[in-house]
Structures are given as C-alpha cells and as structure tokens.
Design a protein around this motif. Structure first.
Motif, PDB file in Angstrom:
ATOM      1  N   THR A  62       0.858  -1.182   0.000  1.00 11.09           N
ATOM      2  CA  THR A  62       0.000   0.000   0.000  1.00 11.09           C
ATOM      3  C   THR A  62       0.893   1.230   0.000  1.00 11.09           C
ATOM      4  O   THR A  62       1.749   1.379   0.869  1.00 11.09           O
ATOM      5  CB  THR A  62      -0.899   0.004   1.252  1.00 11.09           C
ATOM      6  OG1 THR A  62      -1.603  -1.235   1.298  1.00 11.09           O
ATOM      7  CG2 THR A  62      -1.891   1.143   1.222  1.00 11.09           C
ATOM      8  N   CYS A  63       0.716   2.098  -0.984  1.00 11.46           N
ATOM      9  CA  CYS A  63       1.540   3.307  -1.085  1.00 11.46           C
ATOM     10  C   CYS A  63       1.343   4.160   0.168  1.00 11.46           C
ATOM     11  O   CYS A  63       0.215   4.408   0.593  1.00 11.46           O
ATOM     12  CB  CYS A  63       1.162   4.106  -2.321  1.00 11.46           C
ATOM     13  SG  CYS A  63       2.051   5.657  -2.450  1.00 11.46           S
ATOM     14  N   SER A  64       2.454   4.603   0.759  1.00 11.70           N
ATOM     15  CA  SER A  64       2.351   5.353   2.014  1.00 11.70           C
ATOM     16  C   SER A  64       1.861   6.783   1.776  1.00 11.70           C
ATOM     17  O   SER A  64       1.488   7.474   2.713  1.00 11.70           O
ATOM     18  CB  SER A  64       3.695   5.358   2.736  1.00 11.70           C
ATOM     19  OG  SER A  64       4.680   5.951   1.924  1.00 11.70           O
ATOM     20  N   ARG A  65       1.835   7.246   0.528  1.00  8.29           N
ATOM     21  CA  ARG A  65       1.344   8.605   0.256  1.00  8.29           C
ATOM     22  C   ARG A  65      -0.086   8.623  -0.253  1.00  8.29           C
ATOM     23  O   ARG A  65      -0.908   9.388   0.224  1.00  8.29           O
ATOM     24  CB  ARG A  65       2.237   9.292  -0.780  1.00  8.29           C
ATOM     25  CG  ARG A  65       3.424   9.978  -0.150  1.00  8.29           C
ATOM     26  CD  ARG A  65       4.138  10.851  -1.158  1.00  8.29           C
ATOM     27  NE  ARG A  65       5.566  10.891  -0.861  1.00  8.29           N
ATOM     28  CZ  ARG A  65       6.517  11.084  -1.761  1.00  8.29           C
ATOM     29  NH1 ARG A  65       6.193  11.269  -3.026  1.00  8.29           N
ATOM     30  NH2 ARG A  65       7.771  11.104  -1.405  1.00  8.29           N
ATOM     31  N   CYS A  66      -0.382   7.766  -1.249  1.00  9.33           N
ATOM     32  CA  CYS A  66      -1.717   7.853  -1.858  1.00  9.33           C
ATOM     33  C   CYS A  66      -2.604   6.667  -1.473  1.00  9.33           C
ATOM     34  O   CYS A  66      -3.759   6.617  -1.875  1.00  9.33           O
ATOM     35  CB  CYS A  66      -1.609   7.961  -3.372  1.00  9.33           C
ATOM     36  SG  CYS A  66      -1.085   6.430  -4.177  1.00  9.33           S
ATOM     37  N   LEU A  67      -2.083   5.744  -0.683  1.00  9.77           N
ATOM     38  CA  LEU A  67      -2.829   4.607  -0.141  1.00  9.77           C
ATOM     39  C   LEU A  67      -3.331   3.622  -1.190  1.00  9.77           C
ATOM     40  O   LEU A  67      -4.136   2.753  -0.888  1.00  9.77           O
ATOM     41  CB  LEU A  67      -4.020   5.073   0.719  1.00  9.77           C
ATOM     42  CG  LEU A  67      -3.681   6.074   1.830  1.00  9.77           C
ATOM     43  CD1 LEU A  67      -4.943   6.465   2.595  1.00  9.77           C
ATOM     44  CD2 LEU A  67      -2.659   5.478   2.796  1.00  9.77           C
ATOM     45  N   SER A  68      -2.847   3.744  -2.429  1.00 10.98           N
ATOM     46  CA  SER A  68      -3.288   2.788  -3.441  1.00 10.98           C
ATOM     47  C   SER A  68      -2.463   1.507  -3.333  1.00 10.98           C
ATOM     48  O   SER A  68      -1.325   1.523  -2.868  1.00 10.98           O
ATOM     49  CB  SER A  68      -3.168   3.387  -4.837  1.00 10.98           C
ATOM     50  OG  SER A  68      -1.812   3.619  -5.143  1.00 10.98           O
ATOM     51  N   LEU A  69      -3.073   0.413  -3.778  1.00 11.67           N
ATOM     52  CA  LEU A  69      -2.408  -0.892  -3.736  1.00 11.67           C
ATOM     53  C   LEU A  69      -1.610  -1.041  -5.022  1.00 11.67           C
ATOM     54  O   LEU A  69      -2.111  -0.761  -6.105  1.00 11.67           O
ATOM     55  CB  LEU A  69      -3.481  -1.972  -3.628  1.00 11.67           C
ATOM     56  CG  LEU A  69      -3.071  -3.295  -3.007  1.00 11.67           C
ATOM     57  CD1 LEU A  69      -2.626  -3.099  -1.569  1.00 11.67           C
ATOM     58  CD2 LEU A  69      -4.231  -4.275  -3.067  1.00 11.67           C
ATOM     59  N   LEU A 130       6.371   3.422  -1.870  1.00  9.66           N
ATOM     60  CA  LEU A 130       5.800   4.447  -2.741  1.00  9.66           C
ATOM     61  C   LEU A 130       5.447   3.802  -4.076  1.00  9.66           C
ATOM     62  O   LEU A 130       6.260   3.083  -4.648  1.00  9.66           O
ATOM     63  CB  LEU A 130       6.811   5.570  -2.987  1.00  9.66           C
ATOM     64  CG  LEU A 130       7.091   6.525  -1.826  1.00  9.66           C
ATOM     65  CD1 LEU A 130       8.130   7.544  -2.239  1.00  9.66           C
ATOM     66  CD2 LEU A 130       5.813   7.217  -1.375  1.00  9.66           C
ATOM     67  N   CYS A 131       4.220   4.076  -4.565  1.00 14.26           N
ATOM     68  CA  CYS A 131       3.779   3.491  -5.831  1.00 14.26           C
ATOM     69  C   CYS A 131       4.665   3.979  -6.957  1.00 14.26           C
ATOM     70  O   CYS A 131       4.868   3.290  -7.939  1.00 14.26           O
ATOM     71  CB  CYS A 131       2.324   3.816  -6.101  1.00 14.26           C
ATOM     72  SG  CYS A 131       1.990   5.566  -6.311  1.00 14.26           S
ATOM     73  N   ARG A 132       5.208   5.179  -6.819  1.00 14.65           N
ATOM     74  CA  ARG A 132       6.256   5.684  -7.726  1.00 14.65           C
ATOM     75  C   ARG A 132       7.014   6.776  -6.993  1.00 14.65           C
ATOM     76  O   ARG A 132       6.481   7.396  -6.061  1.00 14.65           O
ATOM     77  CB  ARG A 132       5.656   6.172  -9.039  1.00 14.65           C
ATOM     78  CG  ARG A 132       4.573   7.240  -8.858  1.00 14.65           C
ATOM     79  CD  ARG A 132       3.985   7.568 -10.201  1.00 14.65           C
ATOM     80  NE  ARG A 132       3.589   8.974 -10.245  1.00 14.65           N
ATOM     81  CZ  ARG A 132       2.470   9.399 -10.816  1.00 14.65           C
ATOM     82  NH1 ARG A 132       1.654   8.538 -11.385  1.00 14.65           N
ATOM     83  NH2 ARG A 132       2.181  10.674 -10.832  1.00 14.65           N
ATOM     84  N   ASP A 134       7.708   9.797  -7.539  1.00 11.80           N
ATOM     85  CA  ASP A 134       7.141  11.147  -7.450  1.00 11.80           C
ATOM     86  C   ASP A 134       5.639  11.100  -7.183  1.00 11.80           C
ATOM     87  O   ASP A 134       4.904  11.958  -7.659  1.00 11.80           O
ATOM     88  CB  ASP A 134       7.429  11.923  -8.737  1.00 11.80           C
ATOM     89  CG  ASP A 134       6.841  11.225  -9.964  1.00 11.80           C
ATOM     90  OD1 ASP A 134       6.458  10.047  -9.838  1.00 11.80           O
ATOM     91  OD2 ASP A 134       6.765  11.859 -11.024  1.00 11.80           O
ATOM     92  N   CYS A 135       5.189  10.106  -6.416  1.00  8.08           N
ATOM     93  CA  CYS A 135       3.757  10.015  -6.099  1.00  8.08           C
ATOM     94  C   CYS A 135       3.279  11.325  -5.483  1.00  8.08           C
ATOM     95  O   CYS A 135       3.880  11.850  -4.556  1.00  8.08           O
ATOM     96  CB  CYS A 135       3.514   8.861  -5.124  1.00  8.08           C
ATOM     97  SG  CYS A 135       1.842   8.856  -4.445  1.00  8.08           S
ATOM     98  N   ALA A 136       2.191  11.875  -6.036  1.00  9.68           N
ATOM     99  CA  ALA A 136       1.694  13.186  -5.590  1.00  9.68           C
ATOM    100  C   ALA A 136       0.877  13.082  -4.302  1.00  9.68           C
ATOM    101  O   ALA A 136       0.605  14.089  -3.660  1.00  9.68           O
ATOM    102  CB  ALA A 136       0.869  13.813  -6.698  1.00  9.68           C
ATOM    103  N   LEU A 146      -4.120  12.821  -6.002  1.00 11.83           N
ATOM    104  CA  LEU A 146      -3.575  13.860  -6.876  1.00 11.83           C
ATOM    105  C   LEU A 146      -2.781  13.289  -8.048  1.00 11.83           C
ATOM    106  O   LEU A 146      -2.420  14.030  -8.957  1.00 11.83           O
ATOM    107  CB  LEU A 146      -2.715  14.835  -6.069  1.00 11.83           C
ATOM    108  CG  LEU A 146      -3.477  15.609  -4.984  1.00 11.83           C
ATOM    109  CD1 LEU A 146      -2.528  16.389  -4.106  1.00 11.83           C
ATOM    110  CD2 LEU A 146      -4.516  16.543  -5.600  1.00 11.83           C
ATOM    111  N   ASN A 147      -2.535  11.961  -8.052  1.00 10.43           N
ATOM    112  CA  ASN A 147      -1.913  11.328  -9.220  1.00 10.43           C
ATOM    113  C   ASN A 147      -2.887  11.314 -10.394  1.00 10.43           C
ATOM    114  O   ASN A 147      -2.484  11.176 -11.539  1.00 10.43           O
ATOM    115  CB  ASN A 147      -1.504   9.888  -8.899  1.00 10.43           C
ATOM    116  CG  ASN A 147      -0.403   9.838  -7.859  1.00 10.43           C
ATOM    117  OD1 ASN A 147       0.532  10.615  -7.896  1.00 10.43           O
ATOM    118  ND2 ASN A 147      -0.544   8.932  -6.907  1.00 10.43           N
ATOM    119  N   GLN A 148      -4.190  11.413 -10.081  1.00 13.07           N
ATOM    120  CA  GLN A 148      -5.212  11.381 -11.123  1.00 13.07           C
ATOM    121  C   GLN A 148      -5.576  12.796 -11.568  1.00 13.07           C
ATOM    122  O   GLN A 148      -6.612  13.023 -12.149  1.00 13.07           O
ATOM    123  CB  GLN A 148      -6.455  10.648 -10.616  1.00 13.07           C
ATOM    124  CG  GLN A 148      -6.202   9.169 -10.371  1.00 13.07           C
ATOM    125  CD  GLN A 148      -7.169   8.551  -9.373  1.00 13.07           C
ATOM    126  OE1 GLN A 148      -8.133   9.193  -8.961  1.00 13.07           O
ATOM    127  NE2 GLN A 148      -6.908   7.321  -8.985  1.00 13.07           N
TER     128      GLN A 148
HETATM  129 ZN   LIG Z   1       1.257   6.594  -4.322  1.00 16.63          ZN
END
Ligand SMILES: [Zn+2]
Ligand SMILES: [Zn+2]
Length: 181
Positions: A62-69, A130-132, A134-136, A146-148
């Motif tokens: 789970t991304c620690s910034r945007c919580l996406s899997l 982090l999913c990437r 520069d995850c926003a 905010l990645n979307q």
């Molecule tokens: Zn993320």
C-alpha cells in the motif's frame, strides 16, 4: 522451490551447482502468491550447502502517500547455509548448529527455499512503500488522489503562498534585529 540435493551432498567440499528458481510463493499470507524467479548457486560446504544468489519478486504493497495498492518489485540477495538432518551416505542423524534460525535439508535430501525467500522478501519490503518515486499523494482537504489530476480545492496553494510570505516576513524581521545589534 524444492530441490533434491543428494548428488551435491555426496560431492566433495567446494563443489557447486547452479539452480534456476522459478515459481510462486505466498509471501504475506493474504494473497494469491508472488512470482519468484532468478538463479542461485549451491556450494557444498563442510557442514551442508550454501545457497547464494539474487532472486526477483513482487509483493502487494500500500503506497504510504496515496494509499493505493500496487505491485512493489523486490530484489532478494539470498545467502543461507542449509544443514542436512541426516548423513547422505550412512543415513545417520547429524547434529545441528547451536544457533537458532538455520534452515535444514530434510531426510529425503530435499532443500526447500520457500521459507528463506519468504523471510528475505518480508525484510526487503520497504517500510514506507511508494507506488512511484514522485507520487503526488492525496489532497489533505478532500482526500482526492492527486496522481489522477488536481482537485477543486485551492486552499493548499493559497496556504503555501501565505507560508512563503510569512517566512519572508520573519526573515526580514530577524535581519532587522541582527542589524540593530
Ligand atoms: Zn502513491
Ligand atoms: Zn482537494
């Protein structure tokens, strides 16, 4: 992730064998399993077999910034010595090391990498994935990912502008104080 190593156990100390690893392991215990692949070198030691190599896998995180899997790729630098529980020639039980946490080669001369890979993968998993790079992240006011794309809140921008201004004001103030000294 199992291999029969009876031939290598019978070989002289220092003998090596390469083994290609490819399969699926249930790493975190709650998903369908993670693909694991790579190559290891097996080295016959005086006590057992040293397994060395780099394996690749991917775990769900789970991304620690945007919580996406997302699938988090991991490289595992495995280096573990495996100890046979019985002598390959005589079948006599062998004494195992004093220190805990070692891996064994069972009475059928099968060396199983599964548990080692699972442990290495759990250790390699980042604390704050982090999913990437520069995850926003999420908008702190509306929770939009905010990645979307940007959300309709403009408060964040205004806030940061204000804080820049107040930082400037503070710096001026400090400069004045220092100048008075
Ligand atoms: Zn993320
Ligand atoms: Zn927002």
């Amino acid at each position: 992730m199992q291999m029969n190593v009876s031939q290598l156990l019978k070989a002289p100390i220092g003998s090596t064998r390469n083994h290609e690893v490819s399969g699926t392991i249930d790493i975190s215990g709650d998903d369908a399993g993670s693909e694991v692949y790579g190559e290891v070198e097996l080295l016959r030691t005086n006590r057992g077999i040293l397994v060395k190599g780099t394996l690749h896998t991917e775990v769900q995180a789970t991304c620690s910034r945007c919580l996406s899997l997302f699938g988090c790729p991991l490289s595992l630098n495995i280096e573990e010595e495996y100890f046979p529980v019985i002598d390959v020639v005589s079948g006599v039980s062998l004494s195992l090391p004093e220190e805990p946490g070692y891996f064994t080669i069972d009475e059928y001369h099968v060396l199983d990498l599964t548990e080692a890979i699972r442990q290495y993968a759990l250790l390699a998993k980042p604390m704050k994935p982090l999913c990437r790079e520069d995850c926003a992240g999420l908008c702190p006011s509306c929770g939009h990912n905010l990645n979307q794309g940007p959300c309709s809140c403009s408060t964040q921008e205004t806030d940061s502008r204000w804080s820049e201004l107040s930082k400037l004001a503070l710096a001026n103030h400090v400069n004045k104080l220092e100048g008075n000294r």
